[in-house]
Design a protein around this motif. Structure first.
Motif, PDB file in Angstrom:
ATOM      1  N   SER A  21       0.822  -1.217   0.000  1.00 55.03           N
ATOM      2  CA  SER A  21       0.000   0.000   0.000  1.00 55.03           C
ATOM      3  C   SER A  21       0.853   1.261   0.000  1.00 55.03           C
ATOM      4  O   SER A  21       0.436   2.300  -0.534  1.00 55.03           O
ATOM      5  N   GLU A  22       2.040   1.191   0.573  1.00 59.75           N
ATOM      6  CA  GLU A  22       2.915   2.361   0.608  1.00 59.75           C
ATOM      7  C   GLU A  22       3.490   2.683  -0.767  1.00 59.75           C
ATOM      8  O   GLU A  22       3.917   3.817  -1.015  1.00 59.75           O
ATOM      9  N   LEU A  23       3.529   1.695  -1.659  1.00 57.90           N
ATOM     10  CA  LEU A  23       4.099   1.908  -2.979  1.00 57.90           C
ATOM     11  C   LEU A  23       3.088   2.467  -3.985  1.00 57.90           C
ATOM     12  O   LEU A  23       3.490   2.945  -5.042  1.00 57.90           O
ATOM     13  N   ARG A  24       1.788   2.386  -3.658  1.00 55.52           N
ATOM     14  CA  ARG A  24       0.782   2.851  -4.626  1.00 55.52           C
ATOM     15  C   ARG A  24       0.918   4.332  -4.962  1.00 55.52           C
ATOM     16  O   ARG A  24       0.892   4.710  -6.144  1.00 55.52           O
ATOM     17  N   PRO A  25       1.048   5.228  -3.983  1.00 55.03           N
ATOM     18  CA  PRO A  25       1.234   6.651  -4.338  1.00 55.03           C
ATOM     19  C   PRO A  25       2.508   6.879  -5.153  1.00 55.03           C
ATOM     20  O   PRO A  25       2.541   7.755  -6.025  1.00 55.03           O
ATOM     21  N   LEU A  26       3.527   6.089  -4.866  1.00 53.70           N
ATOM     22  CA  LEU A  26       4.775   6.197  -5.622  1.00 53.70           C
ATOM     23  C   LEU A  26       4.550   5.823  -7.084  1.00 53.70           C
ATOM     24  O   LEU A  26       5.065   6.475  -7.994  1.00 53.70           O
ATOM     25  N   ALA A  27       3.748   4.790  -7.321  1.00 48.06           N
ATOM     26  CA  ALA A  27       3.459   4.373  -8.690  1.00 48.06           C
ATOM     27  C   ALA A  27       2.725   5.469  -9.451  1.00 48.06           C
ATOM     28  O   ALA A  27       2.998   5.709 -10.638  1.00 48.06           O
ATOM     29  N   ILE A  81       8.896  -3.047 -11.029  1.00 48.38           N
ATOM     30  CA  ILE A  81       9.205  -3.640  -9.727  1.00 48.38           C
ATOM     31  C   ILE A  81       8.055  -3.422  -8.749  1.00 48.38           C
ATOM     32  O   ILE A  81       7.653  -4.341  -8.007  1.00 48.38           O
ATOM     33  N   ILE A  82       7.503  -2.224  -8.745  1.00 47.93           N
ATOM     34  CA  ILE A  82       6.374  -1.928  -7.850  1.00 47.93           C
ATOM     35  C   ILE A  82       5.177  -2.809  -8.183  1.00 47.93           C
ATOM     36  O   ILE A  82       4.492  -3.335  -7.295  1.00 47.93           O
TER      37      ILE A  82
END
Length: 445
Positions: free
Chosen positions: A167-173, A331-332
């Motif tokens: 879930s922490e990677l979603r905004p990054l994507a 990767i994400i």
């Protein structure tokens, strides 16, 4: 003992000219010695990660990752799976922010006739803003995985202190998807620059990794300047048998030779060695930008056309930014949190070697540990030190060409020489106006 300096800052160029020929072109780096190898001796093996990140504030991840790989090699520890993927993702973040910084803020003003990015921003505001957006995306990757964007604190031997949740990677994507469009626009933008004819006459050295564009690991691979000679590889552990360093009187930084020859590492070398392993999207961007199809140097040994024009390095860097954004998204998309954020790296006596591709080129570390894991010897070979011979040769050829067209003044030569140096993105290029030129004219007899 010889002074070992890892430089970001000021330099001066000394030219000695005799009858229109440049008999001496010395890039004098006079930063004070920092002795990082000496600082590492006696330290615990886990401390190398944080100490070496201070070598460079622009590419700390490169130093951290290379230190990890070397110490893990000495301790026979293997990092794979999701932790290895996170390590590559973090490195992609550094590639994005560092390459973007160089392209938009340091190098592009040379092509557009501006003294600095402030002047360029007045005439090309949208390009500078795009560069800042891209850099922000790279910084966001480093902040999430590394804990902060400069000198990350979440990296440790064997992986990370903490691994993110999906879930922490979603905004990054979401941020990276916008960055992908900006990266495409950057490739198209720099492809339209006017590139002087030039050729860097040096062997090309870069890492090659099976099935992927080498970033955080690989095997040193050489494309000789004499294209009639075949490419060759050697194990990372043999790096110091092939790349030798020597102290020169005019510089506090060491100069390197590859098997006795001048060599170049960095974006041009990477594209020549592994360009055929870029993603289809990045290869399409490279072709549209006017780069030739990369040779299959890491495959069947067949050589295509190698791009050796250092002015076109800005195009390759833009393609690499596009690739790094796309790779980060890949990767994400496939990420599954690891059971543990790091593998154990118990100390043992031995010598380990590590190499990664910093934005500026191949970076090598070697550490020898005693039975308690204390570092008894350390060796760091950065890309800038390796590239100094090639840079000086570029400068010699550039100045001789300028002299053939007349007698340029020191004021005329300084910006030309600065531009030639910035083509290679050495750490000293972080100063926009760093170069003092000292010309000694020697009359003929």
């Amino acid at each position: 003992m010889p002074a070992l300096t890892r430089v970001e800052g000021e330099a001066a160029l000394r030219l000695r000219i005799h009858d229109g020929a440049v008999t001496e072109a010395h890039l004098r780096i006079y930063e004070a010695p920092r002795f990082f190898e000496a600082l590492l001796r006696g330290r615990a093996h886990g401390e190398a990660v944080d100490i070496t990140s201070r070598v460079c504030g622009i590419c700390p991840v490169a130093y951290q990752t290379t230190a990890c790989r070397a110490v893990e090699d000495a301790c026979a520890a293997v990092v794979d799976g999701p932790v290895a993927a996170l390590r590559r993702l973090l490195y992609c973040g550094e590639w994005i922010e560092s390459q973007t910084l160089h392209i938009h803020l340091l190098h592009a003003p040379d092509f557009l006739g501006h003294d600095d990015v402030i002047g360029m921003a007045r005439a090309h505001r949208e390009h500078v803003e795009r560069g800042l957006r891209l850099k922000r995306a790279g910084n966001a990757v480093m902040e999430l995985l590394g804990g902060r964007s400069i000198h990350p604190v979440n990296v440790r031997l064997g992986g990370f202190h903490r691994a993110p949740a999906r879930s922490e990677l979603r905004p990054l994507a979401e941020l990276l998807r916008t960055a992908l469009d900006d990266a495409w626009d950057t490739v198209r933008w720099v492809a339209g620059f006017d590139f002087p004819d030039a050729r860097c006459d040096a062997d090309l050295l870069a890492l090659a990794a099976p099935g992927t564009y080498a970033i955080e690991s690989g095997e040193p691979t050489v494309i000789p300047a004499d294209r009639g000679l075949p490419p060759y590889r050697f194990p990372v552990r043999d790096f110091c048998d092939h790349v030798t360093e020597e102290q020169v009187p005019h510089s506090t930084a060491l100069h390197s030779r590859l098997d006795g020859r001048r060599h170049l590492t960095g974006s041009l070398a990477r594209y020549a060695v592994s360009g055929h392993l870029l993603s289809p999207l990045a290869l399409q961007a490279a072709r549209e930008a006017g780069l030739s199809d990369p040779p299959l140097a890491a495959g069947d040994g067949t050589l295509g056309e190698v791009c050796a024009n250092p002015y076109r390095s800005i195009v390759v860097r833009a393609v690499e930014v596009l690739y790094a954004v796309e790779e980060a998204l890949r990767i994400i998309d496939t990420y599954e949190p690891p059971a543990r954020p790091a593998v154990e790296v118990p100390p043992r006596a031995g010598t380990g070697h590590g190499a990664t591709e910093a934005p500026r080129g191949l970076l090598y570390h070697r550490y020898t540990l005693d039975g308690e894991g204390r570092i008894t010897d350390a060796r760091l070979v950065p890309p800038t030190a390796q590239n100094q011979g090639a840079i000086e040769e570029d400068l010699r050829v550039l100045v001789e060409t300028a002299l053939a067209g007349g007698t340029p003044s020191e004021a005329d030569l300084a910006p030309l020489c600065e531009r030639a140096i910035r083509n290679h993105d050495p750490c000293i290029s972080c100063s926009a106006h760093f170069l003092d030129v000292d010309i000694e004219q020697v009359a003929g007899t």
